[in-house]
Design an enzyme around this catalytic site. Structure first.
Site, PDB file in Angstrom:
ATOM      1  N   GLY A  20       0.803  -1.223   0.000  1.00 31.28           N
ATOM      2  CA  GLY A  20       0.000   0.000   0.000  1.00 31.28           C
ATOM      3  C   GLY A  20       0.839   1.276   0.000  1.00 31.28           C
ATOM      4  O   GLY A  20       2.060   1.232  -0.099  1.00 31.28           O
ATOM      5  N   ASP A  25      -3.729 -12.956   4.132  1.00 26.79           N
ATOM      6  CA  ASP A  25      -4.976 -12.257   4.450  1.00 26.79           C
ATOM      7  C   ASP A  25      -5.024 -12.087   5.967  1.00 26.79           C
ATOM      8  O   ASP A  25      -5.171 -13.069   6.704  1.00 26.79           O
ATOM      9  CB  ASP A  25      -6.173 -13.080   3.955  1.00 26.79           C
ATOM     10  CG  ASP A  25      -7.499 -12.389   4.243  1.00 26.79           C
ATOM     11  OD1 ASP A  25      -7.490 -11.314   4.890  1.00 26.79           O
ATOM     12  OD2 ASP A  25      -8.542 -12.930   3.831  1.00 26.79           O
ATOM     13  N   TYR A  33     -14.904   4.944   8.895  1.00 26.05           N
ATOM     14  CA  TYR A  33     -13.443   4.865   9.046  1.00 26.05           C
ATOM     15  C   TYR A  33     -13.020   5.491  10.379  1.00 26.05           C
ATOM     16  O   TYR A  33     -12.249   4.903  11.144  1.00 26.05           O
ATOM     17  CB  TYR A  33     -12.814   5.600   7.856  1.00 26.05           C
ATOM     18  CG  TYR A  33     -11.317   5.725   7.871  1.00 26.05           C
ATOM     19  CD1 TYR A  33     -10.495   4.612   7.759  1.00 26.05           C
ATOM     20  CD2 TYR A  33     -10.709   6.980   7.955  1.00 26.05           C
ATOM     21  CE1 TYR A  33      -9.119   4.736   7.732  1.00 26.05           C
ATOM     22  CE2 TYR A  33      -9.331   7.115   7.930  1.00 26.05           C
ATOM     23  CZ  TYR A  33      -8.534   5.987   7.819  1.00 26.05           C
ATOM     24  OH  TYR A  33      -7.174   6.117   7.794  1.00 26.05           O
TER      25      TYR A  33
HETATM   26  P1  NAD Z   1      -3.491   1.500   1.393  1.00 25.06           P
HETATM   27  O1  NAD Z   1      -4.906   1.264   1.074  1.00 25.06           O
HETATM   28  O2  NAD Z   1      -2.624   2.196   0.405  1.00 25.06           O
HETATM   29  O3  NAD Z   1      -2.770   0.116   1.749  1.00 25.06           O
HETATM   30  C1  NAD Z   1      -3.399  -0.867   2.516  1.00 25.06           C
HETATM   31  C2  NAD Z   1      -2.871  -2.218   2.058  1.00 25.06           C
HETATM   32  O4  NAD Z   1      -3.509  -3.233   2.841  1.00 25.06           O
HETATM   33  C3  NAD Z   1      -3.188  -2.525   0.578  1.00 25.06           C
HETATM   34  O5  NAD Z   1      -2.012  -2.859  -0.122  1.00 25.06           O
HETATM   35  C4  NAD Z   1      -4.154  -3.693   0.650  1.00 25.06           C
HETATM   36  O6  NAD Z   1      -4.018  -4.612  -0.407  1.00 25.06           O
HETATM   37  C5  NAD Z   1      -3.777  -4.325   1.990  1.00 25.06           C
HETATM   38  N1  NAD Z   1      -4.867  -5.129   2.534  1.00 25.06           N
HETATM   39  C6  NAD Z   1      -6.203  -4.871   2.482  1.00 25.06           C
HETATM   40  N2  NAD Z   1      -6.893  -5.877   3.037  1.00 25.06           N
HETATM   41  C7  NAD Z   1      -5.981  -6.793   3.447  1.00 25.06           C
HETATM   42  C8  NAD Z   1      -6.090  -8.049   4.078  1.00 25.06           C
HETATM   43  N3  NAD Z   1      -7.274  -8.582   4.392  1.00 25.06           N
HETATM   44  N4  NAD Z   1      -4.937  -8.720   4.366  1.00 25.06           N
HETATM   45  C9  NAD Z   1      -3.734  -8.207   4.045  1.00 25.06           C
HETATM   46  N5  NAD Z   1      -3.571  -7.010   3.423  1.00 25.06           N
HETATM   47  C10 NAD Z   1      -4.688  -6.320   3.129  1.00 25.06           C
HETATM   48  O7  NAD Z   1      -3.447   2.246   2.802  1.00 25.06           O
HETATM   49  P2  NAD Z   1      -2.305   3.207   3.384  1.00 25.06           P
HETATM   50  O8  NAD Z   1      -2.598   4.591   2.942  1.00 25.06           O
HETATM   51  O9  NAD Z   1      -0.974   2.635   3.147  1.00 25.06           O
HETATM   52  O10 NAD Z   1      -2.681   3.159   4.935  1.00 25.06           O
HETATM   53  C11 NAD Z   1      -2.053   2.278   5.821  1.00 25.06           C
HETATM   54  C12 NAD Z   1      -2.605   2.550   7.226  1.00 25.06           C
HETATM   55  O11 NAD Z   1      -2.367   3.916   7.567  1.00 25.06           O
HETATM   56  C13 NAD Z   1      -4.120   2.347   7.367  1.00 25.06           C
HETATM   57  O12 NAD Z   1      -4.426   1.878   8.655  1.00 25.06           O
HETATM   58  C14 NAD Z   1      -4.674   3.753   7.217  1.00 25.06           C
HETATM   59  O13 NAD Z   1      -5.900   3.900   7.867  1.00 25.06           O
HETATM   60  C15 NAD Z   1      -3.587   4.557   7.906  1.00 25.06           C
HETATM   61  N6  NAD Z   1      -3.597   5.970   7.478  1.00 25.06           N
HETATM   62  C16 NAD Z   1      -3.264   6.312   6.206  1.00 25.06           C
HETATM   63  C17 NAD Z   1      -3.308   7.655   5.836  1.00 25.06           C
HETATM   64  C18 NAD Z   1      -2.950   8.099   4.441  1.00 25.06           C
HETATM   65  O14 NAD Z   1      -3.124   9.272   4.117  1.00 25.06           O
HETATM   66  N7  NAD Z   1      -2.442   7.212   3.602  1.00 25.06           N
HETATM   67  C19 NAD Z   1      -3.653   8.627   6.773  1.00 25.06           C
HETATM   68  C20 NAD Z   1      -4.035   8.227   8.059  1.00 25.06           C
HETATM   69  C21 NAD Z   1      -3.965   6.884   8.415  1.00 25.06           C
HETATM   70  N1  SER Z   2      -5.755  10.102   4.332  1.00 29.83           N
HETATM   71  C1  SER Z   2      -6.740   9.417   5.096  1.00 29.83           C
HETATM   72  C2  SER Z   2      -8.070   9.486   4.433  1.00 29.83           C
HETATM   73  O1  SER Z   2      -8.322  10.471   3.755  1.00 29.83           O
HETATM   74  C3  SER Z   2      -6.844   9.980   6.472  1.00 29.83           C
HETATM   75  O2  SER Z   2      -6.826   8.924   7.359  1.00 29.83           O
HETATM   76  O3  SER Z   2      -8.835   8.591   4.592  1.00 29.83           O
END
Ligand code: NAD
Ligand code: SER
Length: 315
Positions: free
Chosen positions: A13, A54, A144
């Site tokens: 991700g 998973d 969320y």
């Molecule tokens: P993303 O969606 O880019 O990546 C998530 C990854 O998890 C994906 O590659 C997906 O294939 C994998 N995934 C989904 N279901 C799965 C499962 N059942 N088993 C294994 N893998 C699985 O998300 P991200 O932006 O990298 O976010 C990562 C974490 O950070 C999350 O908890 C998100 O809430 C948190 N977060 C992200 C942001 C942001 O702006 N990116 C901001 C705040 C919090």
């Molecule tokens: N970047 C994230 C979202 O927009 C914040 O957790 O969902």
């Protein structure tokens, strides 16, 4: 040499790719197992082991933890804010059950540490809009945000009840160029760069004056690692730390991009994501993180824009 063996769940991700690369740089490729439900991201291929996993399958996760001798887990699998509103039960189930599976295995296998990111989405319309403090009114209105807030209390519970050393921070919107964002409300701040360099125009799904807290990925990765490496006695927050870096609106980031691409044009067509953005604070007070583990961001809007444009131009 470190005895830690790290499992990154959700390694393909937006955060996972860059976090895996940095953890492998710090601990060595073989010490960091990348895992995801989807295929291995090209950028991490060849840099260390990858397993298809998973996180919802607790037995298989448990087997991997034992088989690989895992001591730490970084749990990144989740459904983000905008996608979550399209299928609330799917988001609730994944975001909650993945965390409970990891916390329970961490308890049973006595893992040394767990990292799990929360989000500014825990805050809702009744939270302060400016410099939103660590402790305040928290009434999230997205599934969320609800799942993240509940997750924070599960982390606190497993820490206090079972001694699991789980650490968390409330990330703002993250901006990066290596791996695409996965369905958040703040994704516009990544898309805008691709469109500015490509078509030189971007139709934004948020209004021009929508201020949101944001952070550049190198700061986000450093924050995670600094929090995980901090001495346990410095960690006073076992729910999730506020962290902050930059706050800007679509208009402000567009003006910053125009300094480098004068012909760039932004237009606005707000959709359902506007209501999500409007429910969140515009800026965050991270003084507790700063006090406890000396958190300091390095990138402002100007520095981030230059770095994004330079790197995307090379890609
Ligand atoms: P993303 O969606 O880019 O990546 C998530 C990854 O998890 C994906 O590659 C997906 O294939 C994998 N995934 C989904 N279901 C799965 C499962 N059942 N088993 C294994 N893998 C699985 O998300 P991200 O932006 O990298 O976010 C990562 C974490 O950070 C999350 O908890 C998100 O809430 C948190 N977060 C992200 C942001 C942001 O702006 N990116 C901001 C705040 C919090
Ligand atoms: N970047 C994230 C979202 O927009 C914040 O957790 O969902």
């Amino acid at each position: 040499m470190s005895k830690e063996k790290i499992l990154v769940i959700g390694a393909s991700g937006q955060i996972g790719v860059e976090l895996t690369l940095e953890l492998r740089r710090l601990y060595g490729g073989a010490k960091v197992i990348a895992s995801d439900l989807r295929e291995e991201n090209d950028l991490i291929k060849g840099t260390g082991p990858y397993v298809s996993l998973d996180v919802m399958n607790k037995e298989m996760l448990h087997v991997q933890v034992i088989r690989q001798g895992i001591t730490q887990i970084y749990l990144l699998a989740a459904i983000l804010s905008a996608t979550g509103e399209k299928n609330p039960m799917l988001a609730w189930n994944l975001n909650m059950q993945s965390l409970l599976n990891v916390l329970d295995i961490a308890k049973e296998e006595k893992l040394t540490k767990v990292f799990w990111p929360s989000s500014i989405a825990v805050f809702g319309p009744t939270s302060p809009k400016q410099n939103c403090p660590q402790q305040t009114v928290i009434e999230p209105v997205t599934v969320y945000g609800i799942s993240k807030y509940a997750g924070e209390f599960w982390c606190n519970y497993y820490n206090h009840r079972y001694g699991v050393d789980v650490r968390s921070m409330r990330y703002p919107g993250l901006i990066s160029y290596k791996s695409s964002p996965g369905g958040g409300t703040t994704d516009y701040a990544v898309e805008i760069f691709y469109n500015a360099l490509g078509e030189k125009k971007y139709k934004c799904f948020l209004k021009e004056d929508t201020y949101l807290p944001m952070m550049y990925m190198p700061d986000a990765i450093r924050a995670a690692i600094e929090l995980m490496q901090a001495d346990a006695e410095k960690i006073s927050i076992r729910t999730s730390y506020n962290v902050s870096a930059i706050s800007f609106s679509p208009n402000e980031i567009a003006q910053e991009i125009k300094k480098h691409i004068p012909g760039f044009v932004i237009t606005y067509a707000p959709d359902y994501r506007q209501a999500i953005a409007d429910s969140w604070p515009q800026s965050i007070d991270d003084s507790v993180a700063n006090n406890d583990w000396k958190w300091e961001p390095k990138y402002n809007l100007e520095k981030m824009t230059i770095d994004m444009l330079n790197n995307l131009d090379k890609v």
